[in-house]
Motif scaffolding. Structure first.
Motif, PDB file in Angstrom:
ATOM      1  N   VAL A  60     -10.409 -22.525  -5.850  1.00 50.54           N
ATOM      2  CA  VAL A  60     -10.313 -23.419  -6.958  1.00 50.54           C
ATOM      3  C   VAL A  60     -11.066 -24.651  -7.280  1.00 50.54           C
ATOM      4  CG1 VAL A  60      -8.406 -24.873  -8.096  1.00 50.54           C
ATOM      5  CG2 VAL A  60      -7.606 -22.933  -6.932  1.00 50.54           C
ATOM      6  N   ALA A  61     -11.456 -25.057  -6.143  1.00 52.39           N
ATOM      7  CA  ALA A  61     -12.428 -26.103  -6.198  1.00 52.39           C
ATOM      8  C   ALA A  61     -13.903 -25.686  -6.718  1.00 52.39           C
ATOM      9  CB  ALA A  61     -12.477 -26.797  -4.533  1.00 52.39           C
ATOM     10  N   ALA A  62     -14.232 -24.706  -6.177  1.00 46.83           N
ATOM     11  CA  ALA A  62     -15.472 -24.092  -6.767  1.00 46.83           C
ATOM     12  C   ALA A  62     -15.418 -23.526  -8.322  1.00 46.83           C
ATOM     13  CB  ALA A  62     -15.922 -23.032  -5.719  1.00 46.83           C
ATOM     14  N   GLY A  63     -14.367 -23.066  -8.393  1.00 50.66           N
ATOM     15  CA  GLY A  63     -14.156 -22.674  -9.813  1.00 50.66           C
ATOM     16  C   GLY A  63     -14.747 -21.476 -10.307  1.00 50.66           C
ATOM     17  N   LEU A  64     -15.098 -20.300  -9.247  1.00 52.58           N
ATOM     18  CA  LEU A  64     -15.743 -19.396  -9.611  1.00 52.58           C
ATOM     19  C   LEU A  64     -14.965 -18.072  -9.622  1.00 52.58           C
ATOM     20  CD1 LEU A  64     -18.647 -19.503  -6.867  1.00 52.58           C
ATOM     21  CD2 LEU A  64     -18.837 -20.238  -9.274  1.00 52.58           C
ATOM     22  N   GLY A  83       1.397 -30.565 -13.396  1.00 50.66           N
ATOM     23  CA  GLY A  83       1.764 -29.257 -14.027  1.00 50.66           C
ATOM     24  C   GLY A  83       2.867 -28.710 -13.020  1.00 50.66           C
ATOM     25  N   GLY A  84       3.193 -27.499 -12.979  1.00 48.34           N
ATOM     26  CA  GLY A  84       4.444 -26.814 -12.525  1.00 48.34           C
ATOM     27  C   GLY A  84       4.319 -25.546 -12.028  1.00 48.34           C
ATOM     28  N   ARG A  85       5.178 -24.903 -11.726  1.00 50.26           N
ATOM     29  CA  ARG A  85       5.277 -23.605 -11.215  1.00 50.26           C
ATOM     30  C   ARG A  85       5.628 -22.523 -12.434  1.00 50.26           C
ATOM     31  NH1 ARG A  85       8.074 -24.521  -5.333  1.00 50.26           N
ATOM     32  NH2 ARG A  85       6.410 -26.267  -4.732  1.00 50.26           N
ATOM     33  N   VAL A  86       5.827 -22.897 -13.627  1.00 54.37           N
ATOM     34  CA  VAL A  86       6.033 -21.982 -14.688  1.00 54.37           C
ATOM     35  C   VAL A  86       5.326 -22.404 -15.876  1.00 54.37           C
ATOM     36  CG1 VAL A  86       8.554 -21.498 -14.034  1.00 54.37           C
ATOM     37  CG2 VAL A  86       7.877 -23.262 -15.563  1.00 54.37           C
ATOM     38  N   MET A  87       4.983 -21.239 -16.807  1.00 50.09           N
ATOM     39  CA  MET A  87       4.104 -21.252 -18.117  1.00 50.09           C
ATOM     40  C   MET A  87       4.638 -22.738 -18.850  1.00 50.09           C
ATOM     41  SD  MET A  87       1.138 -19.763 -17.756  1.00 50.09           S
ATOM     42  CE  MET A  87       0.815 -19.734 -19.349  1.00 50.09           C
ATOM     43  N   LYS A  88       6.073 -22.694 -18.971  1.00 54.94           N
ATOM     44  CA  LYS A  88       6.589 -23.383 -20.145  1.00 54.94           C
ATOM     45  C   LYS A  88       6.489 -24.934 -19.690  1.00 54.94           C
ATOM     46  CE  LYS A  88      11.299 -22.811 -18.460  1.00 54.94           C
ATOM     47  NZ  LYS A  88      12.530 -22.543 -18.715  1.00 54.94           N
ATOM     48  N   ASN A  89       6.208 -25.346 -18.355  1.00 53.50           N
ATOM     49  CA  ASN A  89       6.149 -26.647 -17.813  1.00 53.50           C
ATOM     50  C   ASN A  89       4.705 -27.080 -17.724  1.00 53.50           C
ATOM     51  OD1 ASN A  89       6.259 -29.208 -16.564  1.00 53.50           O
ATOM     52  ND2 ASN A  89       7.044 -28.280 -14.849  1.00 53.50           N
ATOM     53  N   VAL A  90       4.434 -27.764 -18.986  1.00 55.64           N
ATOM     54  CA  VAL A  90       2.926 -27.824 -19.225  1.00 55.64           C
ATOM     55  C   VAL A  90       2.615 -29.564 -18.942  1.00 55.64           C
ATOM     56  CG1 VAL A  90       2.529 -26.296 -20.950  1.00 55.64           C
ATOM     57  CG2 VAL A  90       3.293 -28.237 -21.845  1.00 55.64           C
ATOM     58  N   ALA A  91       3.613 -30.242 -18.396  1.00 50.54           N
ATOM     59  CA  ALA A  91       3.220 -31.778 -17.996  1.00 50.54           C
ATOM     60  C   ALA A  91       2.022 -31.816 -17.139  1.00 50.54           C
ATOM     61  CB  ALA A  91       4.350 -32.420 -17.606  1.00 50.54           C
ATOM     62  N   GLY A  92       1.045 -32.393 -17.567  1.00 55.87           N
ATOM     63  CA  GLY A  92      -0.069 -32.534 -16.840  1.00 55.87           C
ATOM     64  C   GLY A  92      -1.033 -31.537 -16.590  1.00 55.87           C
ATOM     65  N   TYR A  93      -0.795 -30.328 -17.400  1.00 55.09           N
ATOM     66  CA  TYR A  93      -1.633 -28.937 -17.393  1.00 55.09           C
ATOM     67  C   TYR A  93      -3.111 -29.408 -17.407  1.00 55.09           C
ATOM     68  CZ  TYR A  93      -1.989 -24.015 -18.249  1.00 55.09           C
ATOM     69  OH  TYR A  93      -2.317 -22.746 -18.235  1.00 55.09           O
ATOM     70  N   ASP A  94      -3.591 -30.069 -18.250  1.00 53.67           N
ATOM     71  CA  ASP A  94      -4.860 -30.010 -18.330  1.00 53.67           C
ATOM     72  C   ASP A  94      -5.518 -30.896 -17.027  1.00 53.67           C
ATOM     73  OD1 ASP A  94      -5.084 -30.583 -22.102  1.00 53.67           O
ATOM     74  OD2 ASP A  94      -5.100 -28.949 -20.768  1.00 53.67           O
ATOM     75  N   VAL A  95      -4.857 -31.644 -16.453  1.00 58.73           N
ATOM     76  CA  VAL A  95      -5.234 -32.329 -15.372  1.00 58.73           C
ATOM     77  C   VAL A  95      -5.263 -31.407 -14.197  1.00 58.73           C
ATOM     78  CG1 VAL A  95      -5.046 -34.269 -13.528  1.00 58.73           C
ATOM     79  CG2 VAL A  95      -4.421 -34.507 -15.967  1.00 58.73           C
ATOM     80  N   SER A  96      -4.422 -30.363 -14.108  1.00 62.74           N
ATOM     81  CA  SER A  96      -4.586 -29.234 -13.080  1.00 62.74           C
ATOM     82  C   SER A  96      -5.857 -28.535 -13.148  1.00 62.74           C
ATOM     83  CB  SER A  96      -3.255 -28.588 -13.216  1.00 62.74           C
ATOM     84  OG  SER A  96      -2.180 -29.396 -12.721  1.00 62.74           O
ATOM     85  N   ARG A  97      -6.109 -28.368 -14.363  1.00 60.69           N
ATOM     86  CA  ARG A  97      -7.177 -27.556 -14.749  1.00 60.69           C
ATOM     87  C   ARG A  97      -8.564 -28.201 -14.511  1.00 60.69           C
ATOM     88  NH1 ARG A  97      -6.587 -24.141 -20.587  1.00 60.69           N
ATOM     89  NH2 ARG A  97      -4.837 -22.669 -19.571  1.00 60.69           N
ATOM     90  N   LEU A  98      -8.419 -29.549 -14.472  1.00 61.74           N
ATOM     91  CA  LEU A  98      -9.650 -30.348 -14.293  1.00 61.74           C
ATOM     92  C   LEU A  98     -10.168 -30.216 -12.730  1.00 61.74           C
ATOM     93  CD1 LEU A  98     -11.374 -32.726 -15.585  1.00 61.74           C
ATOM     94  CD2 LEU A  98      -9.625 -34.403 -14.883  1.00 61.74           C
ATOM     95  N   MET A  99      -9.207 -30.030 -12.010  1.00 67.70           N
ATOM     96  CA  MET A  99      -9.515 -29.751 -10.620  1.00 67.70           C
ATOM     97  C   MET A  99     -10.204 -28.620 -10.275  1.00 67.70           C
ATOM     98  SD  MET A  99      -8.381 -32.690  -9.502  1.00 67.70           S
ATOM     99  CE  MET A  99      -7.816 -33.594 -10.606  1.00 67.70           C
ATOM    100  N   THR A 100     -10.070 -27.491 -11.228  1.00 63.11           N
ATOM    101  CA  THR A 100     -10.900 -26.311 -10.940  1.00 63.11           C
ATOM    102  C   THR A 100     -12.459 -26.474 -11.430  1.00 63.11           C
ATOM    103  OG1 THR A 100      -8.869 -25.204 -11.890  1.00 63.11           O
ATOM    104  CG2 THR A 100     -10.925 -23.998 -11.787  1.00 63.11           C
ATOM    105  N   GLY A 101     -13.152 -26.384 -10.228  1.00 62.87           N
ATOM    106  CA  GLY A 101     -14.501 -26.588 -10.338  1.00 62.87           C
ATOM    107  C   GLY A 101     -14.984 -27.906 -10.226  1.00 62.87           C
ATOM    108  N   ALA A 102     -14.203 -28.817  -9.912  1.00 60.20           N
ATOM    109  CA  ALA A 102     -14.465 -30.307  -9.593  1.00 60.20           C
ATOM    110  C   ALA A 102     -15.306 -30.341  -8.137  1.00 60.20           C
ATOM    111  CB  ALA A 102     -13.357 -31.110  -9.635  1.00 60.20           C
ATOM    112  N   MET A 103     -15.188 -29.417  -7.366  1.00 63.06           N
ATOM    113  CA  MET A 103     -15.559 -29.331  -5.970  1.00 63.06           C
ATOM    114  C   MET A 103     -15.342 -30.179  -5.048  1.00 63.06           C
ATOM    115  SD  MET A 103     -18.079 -26.777  -6.298  1.00 63.06           S
ATOM    116  CE  MET A 103     -19.233 -27.098  -4.819  1.00 63.06           C
ATOM    117  N   GLY A 104     -14.068 -30.644  -5.146  1.00 60.06           N
ATOM    118  CA  GLY A 104     -13.441 -31.875  -4.210  1.00 60.06           C
ATOM    119  C   GLY A 104     -13.923 -33.216  -4.692  1.00 60.06           C
ATOM    120  N   THR A 105     -14.711 -33.423  -5.797  1.00 58.60           N
ATOM    121  CA  THR A 105     -15.057 -34.861  -5.991  1.00 58.60           C
ATOM    122  C   THR A 105     -13.739 -35.536  -6.627  1.00 58.60           C
ATOM    123  OG1 THR A 105     -15.677 -34.342  -8.294  1.00 58.60           O
ATOM    124  CG2 THR A 105     -17.519 -33.875  -6.643  1.00 58.60           C
TER     125      THR A 105
END
Length: 361
Positions: free
Chosen positions: A102-106, A137-159
């Motif tokens: 997830v950190a690498a986002g590849l 975010g959460g563990r189900v698709m309908k729970n979108v609270a903070g969803y974009d922040v979770s995606r933000l971690m993808t490819g962030a390389m741990g920064t």
């Protein structure tokens, strides 16, 4: 002995106090990826022992696991339930972890047809640069609270934080898969790949190299047979091995890209871009949207990046002399400012993988 993630919190707090950069590391399978400055003068925060499946209910198509959990373990579990990680993450090593993925986002060969890593991240739990545990975010698709922040971690390389847990959407495995092979010139291969995009065909991967075009079909047996009849081409044997070699860069093309005196570039561009006139050898994936380039290590990086930018994309130095050339495509001033503000928000002391993405932060 302290219980995780208490040990991580103590490590972050000590690093902040001593102004000591931390290198977040799982198995090390992607140590090569990113700017090498991040590997210098840093203490290692090892997440590889933070393992385990936290929650998995096959009927819900969601799995939650700790960041140090081996990808192979997760994929074996999913396979036993006829499910998969649809973005086909590359491992590069048998010990690759979920956190590194997830950190690498590849993403692998299936990405252009089923989506990227960030499209499947439903939720994350992480430690920020101040030692706070944050959940998004959460563990189900309908729970979108903070969803974009979770995606933000993808490819962030741990920064931006130390990933602790990740919830991912999974998909059923296709009932049938078949790979077709065609002899074709580059323009012919590009035309066939465009046809695959324009028509309702069950394509799940494409790859063109050395006058050979490979197209993988996935779905119901009847749909795969119908598509084969429409496209033509020869069915290849042992296609799983072929796509694994593309996914994990064990194919001879990528091995050459790692050899002495060569550089491997990854160009993500518009799929409709005509063949690129660049010195070296190329391998094309994702229906034309991903162009891998093996070239001499002293090739002009600026020229390569101009070609990528003109094609609406960017170029990354995957393997090569990373001390002379920035690994990632330079950001515009506006985007750089956004990245710096995010870094300041999540890691105000700047201790988490500094300069791993860009030397400016």
């Amino acid at each position: 002995m302290k219980i995780f993630p208490d040990h991580f919190i103590d490590t972050i707090n000590a690093a902040t106090e001593n102004k000591q950069p931390l290198r977040i590391r799982g198995s090390g399978s992607k140590d090569f990826y990113g700017n090498p400055q991040a590997l210098q003068h840093s203490s290692v925060l090892d997440t590889s022992t933070w393992q385990g499946i936290v929650d998995y209910e096959p009927s819900e198509l969601v799995i939650t696991a700790r960041s140090g959990t081996p990808l192979a373990e997760i994929e074996k579990l999913l396979h036993n339930h006829s499910q998969m990680l649809a973005f086909e993450p590359p491992h590069f090593h048998a010990s690759a972890t979920l956190g590194g993925c997830v950190a690498a986002g590849l993403s692998g060969p299936r990405r252009a047809y089923t989506g990227a890593v960030r499209d499947y991240v439903l939720g994350t739990k992480l430690l920020d640069g101040q030692g706070n545990i944050l959940s998004f975010g959460g563990r189900v698709m309908k729970n979108v609270a903070g969803y974009d922040v979770s995606r933000l971690m993808t490819g962030a390389m741990g920064t931006l934080g130390v990933l602790l847990e990740i919830s991912l959407k999974v998909l059923p495995r296709p009932a049938t898969e078949r790979t077709l092979c065609f002899q074709a010139s580059t323009p012919e291969a590009m035309a066939i790949m465009r046809r695959c995009t324009a028509e309702p065909l069950p394509v799940s991967a494409t790859c063109f190299h050395d006058s050979q075009l490979y197209i993988r079909l996935s779905g119901a047996e009847s749909a795969v047979q119908t598509a084969h009849a429409r496209l033509g081409g020869d069915k290849i044997n042992d296609d799983d091995h072929f796509w694994e070699s593309i996914r994990n860069h064990t194919h001879s093309f990528f091995q050459e890209g790692k050899s002495s005196g060569k550089s491997l570039w990854r160009l993500s561009i518009k799929p409709t871009t005509p063949p690129l006139s660049l010195p070296g050898k190329q391998l094309i994936e994702w229906g034309g949207a991903l162009r891998w380039l093996v070239t001499d290590k002293d090739a002009d990086a600026a020229v390569i990046r101009i070609h990528a930018a003109d094609a609406g994309g960017h170029a990354t130095l995957f393997h090569g002399n990373k001390t002379a050339v920035p690994v990632f495509h330079p950001l515009s001033p506006a985007l750089l400012k956004i990245h710096q503000r995010l870094k300041q928000q999540f890691d105000p002391a700047g201790i988490l993988n500094p300069q791993r993405l860009y030397t400016e932060f």
